[in-house]
Design an enzyme around this catalytic site. Structure first.
Site: not given
Ligand code: C5P
Length: 231
Positions: A32, A59, A61, A64, A119, A211
Protein backbone atom coordinates in the site's frame (compact mmCIF):
# COMPACT_ATOMS: atom_id res chain seq x y z
CA UNK A 1 -8.47 -11.67 -6.47
CA UNK A 2 -8.39 -13.49 -3.18
CA UNK A 3 -7.41 -12.99 0.41
CA UNK A 4 -4.05 -11.35 0.99
CA UNK A 5 -1.88 -9.35 3.37
CA UNK A 6 -1.14 -5.79 2.18
CA UNK A 7 1.91 -4.06 3.69
CA UNK A 8 1.36 -0.34 4.39
CA UNK A 9 4.62 1.22 3.15
CA UNK A 10 4.36 4.44 5.14
CA UNK A 11 7.86 5.71 4.34
CA UNK A 12 8.96 9.28 3.70
CA UNK A 13 11.20 8.58 0.74
CA UNK A 14 11.88 6.27 -2.19
CA UNK A 15 15.20 5.17 -0.66
CA UNK A 16 13.62 4.08 2.63
CA UNK A 17 10.79 2.30 0.90
CA UNK A 18 12.97 0.45 -1.60
CA UNK A 19 15.52 -0.59 1.01
CA UNK A 20 12.61 -2.05 3.00
CA UNK A 21 11.29 -3.93 -0.05
CA UNK A 22 14.81 -5.20 -0.84
CA UNK A 23 14.55 -7.38 2.28
CA UNK A 24 11.94 -9.51 0.50
CA UNK A 25 14.01 -11.75 -1.71
CA UNK A 26 11.57 -14.66 -1.99
CA UNK A 27 8.11 -13.12 -1.98
CA UNK A 28 6.53 -10.07 -3.66
CA UNK A 29 4.12 -8.65 -1.10
CA UNK A 30 1.04 -6.60 -2.05
CA UNK A 31 2.04 -3.04 -1.09
CA UNK A 32 0.00 0.00 0.00
CA UNK A 33 1.34 3.41 -1.02
CA UNK A 34 -0.23 6.27 0.89
CA UNK A 35 -0.27 10.04 0.65
CA UNK A 36 3.09 10.59 2.36
CA UNK A 37 5.16 8.56 -0.08
CA UNK A 38 3.08 9.50 -3.13
CA UNK A 39 3.24 13.25 -2.46
CA UNK A 40 6.97 13.02 -1.74
CA UNK A 41 7.95 10.98 -4.80
CA UNK A 42 5.08 11.28 -7.28
CA UNK A 43 3.85 8.73 -9.82
CA UNK A 44 7.40 7.45 -10.49
CA UNK A 45 7.44 5.58 -7.15
CA UNK A 46 4.28 3.73 -8.18
CA UNK A 47 5.79 2.76 -11.52
CA UNK A 48 9.04 1.66 -9.91
CA UNK A 49 7.40 -0.58 -7.28
CA UNK A 50 5.05 -1.98 -9.91
CA UNK A 51 7.97 -2.79 -12.20
CA UNK A 52 9.54 -4.78 -9.34
CA UNK A 53 6.52 -7.07 -9.54
CA UNK A 54 4.41 -5.93 -6.58
CA UNK A 55 0.65 -5.41 -6.62
CA UNK A 56 -0.20 -1.90 -5.47
CA UNK A 57 -3.02 -0.39 -3.40
CA UNK A 58 -2.77 3.38 -4.00
CA UNK A 59 -4.42 4.87 -0.91
CA UNK A 60 -5.14 8.50 -1.87
CA UNK A 61 -8.80 8.71 -0.69
CA UNK A 62 -10.13 11.03 -3.40
CA UNK A 63 -13.02 13.38 -2.56
CA UNK A 64 -14.00 16.19 -4.97
CA UNK A 65 -16.64 17.07 -7.57
CA UNK A 66 -17.51 14.14 -9.86
CA UNK A 67 -15.77 15.50 -12.96
CA UNK A 68 -12.49 16.14 -11.12
CA UNK A 69 -12.54 12.70 -9.51
CA UNK A 70 -13.31 11.07 -12.87
CA UNK A 71 -10.28 12.71 -14.50
CA UNK A 72 -7.98 12.02 -11.57
CA UNK A 73 -9.04 8.36 -11.52
CA UNK A 74 -8.20 8.06 -15.22
CA UNK A 75 -4.64 9.14 -14.38
CA UNK A 76 -4.36 6.64 -11.50
CA UNK A 77 -5.72 3.88 -13.71
CA UNK A 78 -3.03 4.57 -16.30
CA UNK A 79 -0.42 3.96 -13.57
CA UNK A 80 -1.66 0.36 -13.60
CA UNK A 81 -2.35 0.16 -9.86
CA UNK A 82 -4.37 -2.83 -8.62
CA UNK A 83 -6.49 -1.07 -6.02
CA UNK A 84 -7.41 2.54 -5.17
CA UNK A 85 -9.97 4.37 -3.08
CA UNK A 86 -12.16 7.42 -2.43
CA UNK A 87 -14.44 8.84 0.28
CA UNK A 88 -18.02 7.54 0.06
CA UNK A 89 -19.01 10.96 1.50
CA UNK A 90 -18.51 12.37 -2.01
CA UNK A 91 -21.94 10.86 -2.93
CA UNK A 92 -23.07 8.15 -5.35
CA UNK A 93 -22.66 10.54 -8.31
CA UNK A 94 -18.99 11.04 -7.44
CA UNK A 95 -18.42 7.30 -7.03
CA UNK A 96 -20.08 6.54 -10.38
CA UNK A 97 -17.89 9.15 -12.06
CA UNK A 98 -14.84 7.56 -10.42
CA UNK A 99 -15.70 4.16 -11.92
CA UNK A 100 -16.10 5.77 -15.33
CA UNK A 101 -12.71 7.47 -15.10
CA UNK A 102 -11.02 4.36 -13.80
CA UNK A 103 -12.27 2.03 -16.53
CA UNK A 104 -9.64 1.53 -19.24
CA UNK A 105 -10.45 1.37 -22.95
CA UNK A 106 -10.25 -2.45 -22.79
CA UNK A 107 -12.88 -2.54 -20.01
CA UNK A 108 -10.49 -3.49 -17.18
CA UNK A 109 -9.96 -1.31 -14.10
CA UNK A 110 -8.33 -1.42 -10.66
CA UNK A 111 -10.42 -2.53 -7.67
CA UNK A 112 -12.16 0.55 -6.28
CA UNK A 113 -12.87 0.81 -2.54
CA UNK A 114 -14.73 3.38 -0.48
CA UNK A 115 -13.74 4.81 2.86
CA UNK A 116 -16.99 5.12 4.85
CA UNK A 117 -16.40 7.06 8.05
CA UNK A 118 -12.72 7.19 8.99
CA UNK A 119 -11.99 5.01 12.00
CA UNK A 120 -10.51 8.13 13.63
CA UNK A 121 -13.97 9.75 13.61
CA UNK A 122 -15.97 9.00 16.76
CA UNK A 123 -19.77 8.93 16.86
CA UNK A 124 -19.61 12.02 19.09
CA UNK A 125 -17.51 14.00 16.57
CA UNK A 126 -19.68 12.85 13.70
CA UNK A 127 -22.65 14.34 15.54
CA UNK A 128 -21.04 17.56 16.76
CA UNK A 129 -18.82 18.38 13.76
CA UNK A 130 -20.64 16.78 10.83
CA UNK A 131 -24.23 17.06 12.16
CA UNK A 132 -24.86 13.40 11.32
CA UNK A 133 -27.31 12.36 13.98
CA UNK A 134 -27.40 8.56 13.52
CA UNK A 135 -25.49 5.70 15.15
CA UNK A 136 -22.08 5.40 13.47
CA UNK A 137 -22.69 1.73 12.55
CA UNK A 138 -25.78 2.72 10.62
CA UNK A 139 -23.86 5.47 8.80
CA UNK A 140 -21.00 3.10 7.90
CA UNK A 141 -23.43 0.47 6.51
CA UNK A 142 -25.41 3.11 4.58
CA UNK A 143 -22.21 4.45 2.98
CA UNK A 144 -21.12 0.89 2.16
CA UNK A 145 -24.46 0.26 0.43
CA UNK A 146 -24.10 3.53 -1.51
CA UNK A 147 -20.68 2.35 -2.67
CA UNK A 148 -22.18 -0.95 -3.79
CA UNK A 149 -24.99 0.87 -5.64
CA UNK A 150 -22.41 2.99 -7.46
CA UNK A 151 -20.66 -0.21 -8.62
CA UNK A 152 -17.64 -0.14 -6.29
CA UNK A 153 -15.98 -3.39 -5.22
CA UNK A 154 -15.77 -2.93 -1.46
CA UNK A 155 -14.87 -0.76 1.50
CA UNK A 156 -11.95 -0.03 3.78
CA UNK A 157 -13.26 -0.68 7.28
CA UNK A 158 -12.41 -1.92 10.75
CA UNK A 159 -12.08 -5.73 10.94
CA UNK A 160 -14.79 -5.48 13.60
CA UNK A 161 -17.19 -4.12 10.93
CA UNK A 162 -16.31 -6.67 8.22
CA UNK A 163 -18.94 -9.26 9.18
CA UNK A 164 -21.74 -6.69 9.18
CA UNK A 165 -20.61 -5.21 5.85
CA UNK A 166 -20.76 -8.68 4.31
CA UNK A 167 -24.24 -9.23 5.77
CA UNK A 168 -25.48 -5.96 4.31
CA UNK A 169 -23.59 -5.85 0.98
CA UNK A 170 -22.92 -9.54 0.27
CA UNK A 171 -19.89 -11.79 0.65
CA UNK A 172 -18.41 -10.80 -2.71
CA UNK A 173 -18.14 -7.15 -1.59
CA UNK A 174 -14.54 -6.73 -0.37
CA UNK A 175 -13.62 -5.67 3.14
CA UNK A 176 -10.08 -4.33 3.38
CA UNK A 177 -9.13 -3.84 7.00
CA UNK A 178 -6.32 -1.96 8.77
CA UNK A 179 -5.92 -1.89 12.57
CA UNK A 180 -4.09 -5.22 12.72
CA UNK A 181 -1.73 -6.15 15.54
CA UNK A 182 -0.14 -9.39 16.72
CA UNK A 183 -1.53 -10.69 20.01
CA UNK A 184 1.87 -10.06 21.65
CA UNK A 185 2.65 -6.73 19.89
CA UNK A 186 2.42 -2.97 20.63
CA UNK A 187 -0.84 -1.33 19.54
CA UNK A 188 0.76 2.12 18.97
CA UNK A 189 -1.82 4.80 18.07
CA UNK A 190 -4.47 2.37 16.82
CA UNK A 191 -7.44 2.02 19.15
CA UNK A 192 -9.62 -0.90 18.10
CA UNK A 193 -7.19 -3.57 16.93
CA UNK A 194 -7.51 -7.18 15.85
CA UNK A 195 -5.01 -9.97 15.20
CA UNK A 196 -4.59 -11.41 11.68
CA UNK A 197 -6.18 -14.63 12.99
CA UNK A 198 -9.27 -12.83 14.30
CA UNK A 199 -9.53 -10.80 11.07
CA UNK A 200 -9.67 -14.10 9.21
CA UNK A 201 -12.51 -15.29 11.46
CA UNK A 202 -14.52 -12.09 10.99
CA UNK A 203 -14.23 -12.41 7.23
CA UNK A 204 -11.78 -9.66 6.18
CA UNK A 205 -10.76 -10.13 2.55
CA UNK A 206 -7.51 -8.19 2.79
CA UNK A 207 -5.67 -7.03 5.90
CA UNK A 208 -3.52 -3.88 5.78
CA UNK A 209 -0.53 -4.16 8.10
CA UNK A 210 1.99 -1.37 8.63
CA UNK A 211 4.22 -1.08 11.68
CA UNK A 212 3.87 -4.67 12.92
CA UNK A 213 5.85 -5.51 9.76
CA UNK A 214 7.74 -2.33 8.82
CA UNK A 215 9.04 -1.69 12.36
CA UNK A 216 9.72 -5.36 13.21
CA UNK A 217 13.28 -6.56 13.86
CA UNK A 218 12.71 -9.09 11.11
CA UNK A 219 10.09 -7.72 8.68
CA UNK A 220 10.14 -10.80 6.45
CA UNK A 221 9.42 -13.09 9.40
CA UNK A 222 6.64 -10.74 10.58
CA UNK A 223 5.11 -10.73 7.07
CA UNK A 224 5.22 -14.54 6.97
CA UNK A 225 3.60 -14.72 10.39
CA UNK A 226 0.74 -12.51 9.09
CA UNK A 227 0.27 -14.78 6.10
CA UNK A 228 0.25 -17.88 8.29
CA UNK A 229 -2.30 -16.46 10.71
CA UNK A 230 -4.53 -14.87 8.07
CA UNK A 231 -4.60 -17.26 5.13
O1 C5P B 1 1.12 0.89 11.05
P1 C5P B 1 -0.31 0.46 10.98
O2 C5P B 1 -0.49 -1.05 10.90
O3 C5P B 1 -1.17 1.10 12.05
O4 C5P B 1 -0.79 1.05 9.57
C1 C5P B 1 -2.11 0.98 9.14
C2 C5P B 1 -2.24 1.65 7.80
O5 C5P B 1 -3.62 1.68 7.45
C3 C5P B 1 -1.77 3.09 7.75
O6 C5P B 1 -1.27 3.32 6.43
C4 C5P B 1 -3.02 3.89 8.00
O7 C5P B 1 -2.98 5.15 7.41
C5 C5P B 1 -4.06 3.01 7.31
N1 C5P B 1 -5.43 3.19 7.78
C6 C5P B 1 -5.81 2.97 9.09
N2 C5P B 1 -7.10 3.14 9.48
C7 C5P B 1 -8.02 3.49 8.58
C8 C5P B 1 -7.66 3.72 7.24
C9 C5P B 1 -6.34 3.54 6.88
O8 C5P B 1 -4.98 2.62 9.91
N3 C5P B 1 -9.28 3.61 8.96
Amino acid sequence: MGKDVIIACDFESREKCLSFLDKFTQEKPFVKIGMELFYAEGPSIVKEIKSRGHKIFLDLKLHDIPNTVKKAMAVLSSLDVDMCNLHAGGTIAMMEAAIEGLTRPDGTRPILLAVTQLTSTSEERMKSDLLIDRPIDEVVMHYALNAKKAGLDGVVCSPLEAEKVHEVCGNDFYTVTPGIRFADGDIGDQVRVTTPEKAKKTGSDYIVVGRPITAADNPVAAYRRCLEEFL
